[in-house]
Design a protein around this motif. Structure first.
Motif, PDB file in Angstrom:
ATOM      1  N   PHE A  95      87.176 -50.925  98.744  1.00 48.64           N
ATOM      2  CA  PHE A  95      87.171 -50.090  97.540  1.00 48.64           C
ATOM      3  C   PHE A  95      87.313 -48.618  97.910  1.00 48.64           C
ATOM      4  O   PHE A  95      88.056 -47.873  97.273  1.00 48.64           O
ATOM      5  N   THR A  96      86.603 -48.203  98.950  1.00 50.34           N
ATOM      6  CA  THR A  96      86.672 -46.814  99.398  1.00 50.34           C
ATOM      7  C   THR A  96      88.071 -46.460  99.879  1.00 50.34           C
ATOM      8  O   THR A  96      88.613 -45.397  99.543  1.00 50.34           O
ATOM      9  N   ILE A  97      88.672 -47.363 100.662  1.00 51.17           N
ATOM     10  CA  ILE A  97      90.030 -47.135 101.165  1.00 51.17           C
ATOM     11  C   ILE A  97      91.022 -46.983 100.008  1.00 51.17           C
ATOM     12  O   ILE A  97      91.869 -46.091  99.998  1.00 51.17           O
ATOM     13  N   ALA A  98      90.861 -47.834  98.984  1.00 54.52           N
ATOM     14  CA  ALA A  98      91.807 -47.832  97.864  1.00 54.52           C
ATOM     15  C   ALA A  98      91.583 -46.673  96.906  1.00 54.52           C
ATOM     16  O   ALA A  98      92.532 -46.172  96.298  1.00 54.52           O
ATOM     17  N   ASN A  99      90.357 -46.218  96.757  1.00 58.39           N
ATOM     18  CA  ASN A  99      90.040 -45.277  95.691  1.00 58.39           C
ATOM     19  C   ASN A  99      89.711 -43.865  96.153  1.00 58.39           C
ATOM     20  O   ASN A  99      89.629 -42.953  95.332  1.00 58.39           O
ATOM     21  N   THR A 100      89.516 -43.637  97.469  1.00 68.13           N
ATOM     22  CA  THR A 100      89.203 -42.263  97.880  1.00 68.13           C
ATOM     23  C   THR A 100      90.392 -41.329  97.691  1.00 68.13           C
ATOM     24  O   THR A 100      90.203 -40.259  97.118  1.00 68.13           O
ATOM     25  N   PRO A 101      91.586 -41.640  98.121  1.00 71.31           N
ATOM     26  CA  PRO A 101      91.982 -42.720  99.033  1.00 71.31           C
ATOM     27  C   PRO A 101      91.859 -42.254 100.480  1.00 71.31           C
ATOM     28  O   PRO A 101      91.866 -41.058 100.749  1.00 71.31           O
ATOM     29  N   ILE A 102      91.743 -43.242 101.372  1.00 68.75           N
ATOM     30  CA  ILE A 102      91.670 -42.937 102.798  1.00 68.75           C
ATOM     31  C   ILE A 102      92.284 -44.110 103.557  1.00 68.75           C
ATOM     32  O   ILE A 102      92.116 -45.272 103.151  1.00 68.75           O
ATOM     33  N   ALA A 103      93.014 -43.830 104.612  1.00 66.39           N
ATOM     34  CA  ALA A 103      93.580 -44.901 105.433  1.00 66.39           C
ATOM     35  C   ALA A 103      92.456 -45.615 106.173  1.00 66.39           C
ATOM     36  O   ALA A 103      91.462 -44.986 106.562  1.00 66.39           O
ATOM     37  N   SER A 104      92.596 -46.904 106.376  1.00 66.72           N
ATOM     38  CA  SER A 104      91.539 -47.671 107.046  1.00 66.72           C
ATOM     39  C   SER A 104      91.285 -47.157 108.456  1.00 66.72           C
ATOM     40  O   SER A 104      90.140 -47.125 108.917  1.00 66.72           O
ATOM     41  N   ILE A 105      92.324 -46.691 109.143  1.00 71.66           N
ATOM     42  CA  ILE A 105      92.153 -46.162 110.500  1.00 71.66           C
ATOM     43  C   ILE A 105      91.336 -44.866 110.474  1.00 71.66           C
ATOM     44  O   ILE A 105      90.538 -44.590 111.380  1.00 71.66           O
ATOM     45  N   ASP A 106      91.475 -44.076 109.393  1.00 76.38           N
ATOM     46  CA  ASP A 106      90.704 -42.837 109.270  1.00 76.38           C
ATOM     47  C   ASP A 106      89.240 -43.133 108.923  1.00 76.38           C
ATOM     48  O   ASP A 106      88.337 -42.419 109.360  1.00 76.38           O
ATOM     49  N   LEU A 107      89.013 -44.182 108.137  1.00 78.46           N
ATOM     50  CA  LEU A 107      87.637 -44.596 107.850  1.00 78.46           C
ATOM     51  C   LEU A 107      86.964 -45.086 109.130  1.00 78.46           C
ATOM     52  O   LEU A 107      85.780 -44.800 109.385  1.00 78.46           O
ATOM     53  N   MET A 108      87.734 -45.792 109.956  1.00 79.52           N
ATOM     54  CA  MET A 108      87.207 -46.245 111.246  1.00 79.52           C
ATOM     55  C   MET A 108      86.847 -45.048 112.119  1.00 79.52           C
ATOM     56  O   MET A 108      85.815 -45.051 112.811  1.00 79.52           O
ATOM     57  N   GLU A 109      87.676 -44.020 112.091  1.00 79.60           N
ATOM     58  CA  GLU A 109      87.401 -42.807 112.860  1.00 79.60           C
ATOM     59  C   GLU A 109      86.102 -42.145 112.382  1.00 79.60           C
ATOM     60  O   GLU A 109      85.301 -41.668 113.180  1.00 79.60           O
ATOM     61  N   LYS A 110      85.904 -42.128 111.056  1.00 77.27           N
ATOM     62  CA  LYS A 110      84.660 -41.574 110.504  1.00 77.27           C
ATOM     63  C   LYS A 110      83.451 -42.343 111.020  1.00 77.27           C
ATOM     64  O   LYS A 110      82.421 -41.767 111.383  1.00 77.27           O
ATOM     65  N   ALA A 111      83.569 -43.657 111.011  1.00 74.92           N
ATOM     66  CA  ALA A 111      82.467 -44.498 111.483  1.00 74.92           C
ATOM     67  C   ALA A 111      82.182 -44.222 112.956  1.00 74.92           C
ATOM     68  O   ALA A 111      81.016 -44.117 113.371  1.00 74.92           O
ATOM     69  N   ALA A 112      83.227 -44.116 113.742  1.00 80.13           N
ATOM     70  CA  ALA A 112      83.055 -43.853 115.173  1.00 80.13           C
ATOM     71  C   ALA A 112      82.394 -42.491 115.395  1.00 80.13           C
ATOM     72  O   ALA A 112      81.505 -42.351 116.248  1.00 80.13           O
ATOM     73  N   ARG A 113      82.811 -41.476 114.628  1.00 77.04           N
ATOM     74  CA  ARG A 113      82.209 -40.147 114.762  1.00 77.04           C
ATOM     75  C   ARG A 113      80.725 -40.179 114.418  1.00 77.04           C
ATOM     76  O   ARG A 113      79.897 -39.572 115.099  1.00 77.04           O
ATOM     77  N   ALA A 114      80.394 -40.892 113.345  1.00 76.62           N
ATOM     78  CA  ALA A 114      78.988 -40.991 112.937  1.00 76.62           C
ATOM     79  C   ALA A 114      78.166 -41.705 114.008  1.00 76.62           C
ATOM     80  O   ALA A 114      77.032 -41.314 114.317  1.00 76.62           O
TER      81      ALA A 114
END
Length: 498
Positions: free
Chosen positions: A16-35
């Protein structure tokens, strides 16, 4: 309350976040890795340590590859990635991050079979082999690899969830997954982190925000909710001008026996410091001197084998059980109170009496609060082999009987008549001493006397009980129940003031 999610619901939140932010899944993965890396660096700031990162070929492995890249950027020079090649499939985001690793100076090696690993020279291990969603025990190459990692006896950090750990549902009796020092979980803790069996999988956990869509998450319903400090602040009422002792209700504490007067004193003390306008302790005649000496503010109702509570409706809260004893006269006293059809707070020996009288259990007034520990609960509702089943039973019984069940543990499960399970996050091992349950009973009674609902009284009681213990544990190796009882009013004041 923070809604807790199943692994399937968390994947939906990702999508839902990927579709509605919108954000690419690879960028969401990068956010998770940074956190993850930010949290990791708070613990492991020595960049001279060597780190082995085990990456499967799914998105959890993709997280691990991104973490490796970021650790290099943060000054870690001795990083080695182990690519766990036990599956033909790989996720798209894993493939992108693998290409980035290939283009970097990061060392890597491919493991096609666990036997290829003879030695492992690393100070720290990061587990990014398998993520959440697993619903069967590890077997084959994965089990062999995990056994090898566990035998290294190194500090292991798990990405989101330890490999082999079930995020929700029954945990296997013989856990064979990663045994992590810490799990750094994304956006929400896993439901099973709050169950005692999780201790073998992860000693502790942190949760990091990765900017998933919070309104979407809060609309989900897995039936489990985590109590937050903001919930407590919203629920507590300040004392008002021109109020008086009658404003804050009258609590009756039926507790104590010849050799267990301490339980009655602790419950009464906790009730007093929680703010009940009047507190009466129904105790044996032999305890009057102790009560009058230690708690002169508490009134006494002497108890003998003929005692019955006349006009129980005059009390806004009645708690029964701590140190009571299971003698026939106390059984009769409990029976009379239950038949009066008034909500009670039932603990300790009163629960043990109730376990022998299922006929009385079925007559409990709606909004009664039961506060059992594990053994008391099983005596009441049958033996359980695991905590997942125990909580499910508590959930069903609370709904069926229209009562609140406070199932005590490190993380207490508060099961409501609505079918919801609220998890209390406060409390610590320093509180593992006798009398803590007695103080909790008194706190809940104190809140119910002040006209808080049974649900609110249980939630406030558990949270403030644990928070008072947490504050004391900052300066004390162990926390006694009497120390905790006298600190309740201070914690309430702090919460209201904030």
């Amino acid at each position: 309350m923070r809604t807790l999610l199943t692994s399937a619901q968390m994947r939906s939140a990702d999508q839902f976040t990927i579709a509605n932010t919108p954000i690419a899944s690879i960028d969401l993965m990068e956010k998770a890795a940074r956190a993850f890396v930010q949290c990791f660096l708070r613990d492991e700031f020595d960049t001279n340590k060597s780190v082995a990162i085990f990456c499967g070929k799914g998105n959890n492995g993709g997280d691990g590859l991104a973490i490796a890249h970021l650790l290099l950027a943060n000054g870690y020079e001795n990083i080695k990635v182990y690519l766990v090649n036990f599956s033909k499939k790989q996720s798209d985001d894993f493939a992108i991050n693998l290409q980035r690793i290939d283009e970097s100076r990061c060392k890597k090696t491919v493991i096609n079979h666990p036997s290829e690993l003879k030695t492992l020279k690393a100070d720290l291990i990061i587990d990014a082999i398998l993520g959440s969603g697993l619903n069967k025990a590890l077997a084959g190459d994965y089990e062999e690899l995990v056994q090898f990692i566990n035998k290294q006896q190194k500090k292991v950090y798990a990405v989101d969830v330890p490999t082999g750990f079930f995020a929700e549902g029954k945990l296997p009796e013989n856990y064979n997954g990663i045994k992590a020092y810490k799990t750094i979980s994304f956006q929400r803790p896993k439901i099973n982190f709050f169950f005692p069996e999780s201790a073998v999988a992860t000693e502790r956990f942190d949760v990091v925000d990765i900017d998933l869509d919070e309104p979407f998450i809060q609309k989900q319903d897995a039936g489990f909710y985590l109590i937050e400090e903001s919930d407590i602040r919203k629920t507590l009422h300040p004392r008002k001008l021109f109020s008086h002792k009658g404003t804050y209700g009258h609590a009756l504490i039926i507790a104590g026996n010849t050799n267990t007067m301490g339980a009655a004193l602790l419950s009464s003390m906790a009730c007093l410091h929680t703010g009940a306008g009047l507190t009466t302790a129904c105790i044996p005649q032999s305890g009057l001197m102790a009560l009058n000496t230690s708690l002169p503010e508490v009134m006494a109702l002497p108890r003998d084998e003929y005692t019955r509570i006349d006009n129980p409706k005059k009390y806004q809260a009645i708690a029964i059980g701590p140190g009571l004893g299971t003698m026939p006269e106390n059984e009769k006293l409990l029976e009379n109170l239950i038949l009066a059809n008034q909500p009670l707070i039932i603990d300790a020996d009163a629960l043990n009496i109730l376990s022998e009288r299922p006929d009385l259990r079925d007559k409990l007034a709606p909004n009664t609060v039961l506060t059992p520990h594990m053994k008391e609960f099983d005596r009441l509702f049958g033996e359980h082999k695991n905590w997942w089943d125990r909580v499910q039973s508590a959930k069903e019984q609370a709904k069926k009987l229209k009562i609140v069940i406070v199932l005590k543990n490190q993380y207490t499960f508060i099961c409501l008549p609505t079918g919801k399970v609220l998890i209390n996050p406060t409390g610590n091992p320093a509180m593992a001493q006798g009398g803590m349950g007695d103080t909790l009973t008194g706190i809940i009674a104190g809140f119910m006397a002040q006209q808080y609902s049974a649900t609110d009284a249980a939630v406030l009681g558990c949270y403030i009980h644990g928070r008072a213990g947490d504050e004391l544990a900052k300066d004390h190796f162990v926390v006694t129940a009497s120390q905790l009882a006298v600190n309740i009013a201070k914690e309430i004041k702090t919460l209201i003031s904030s």
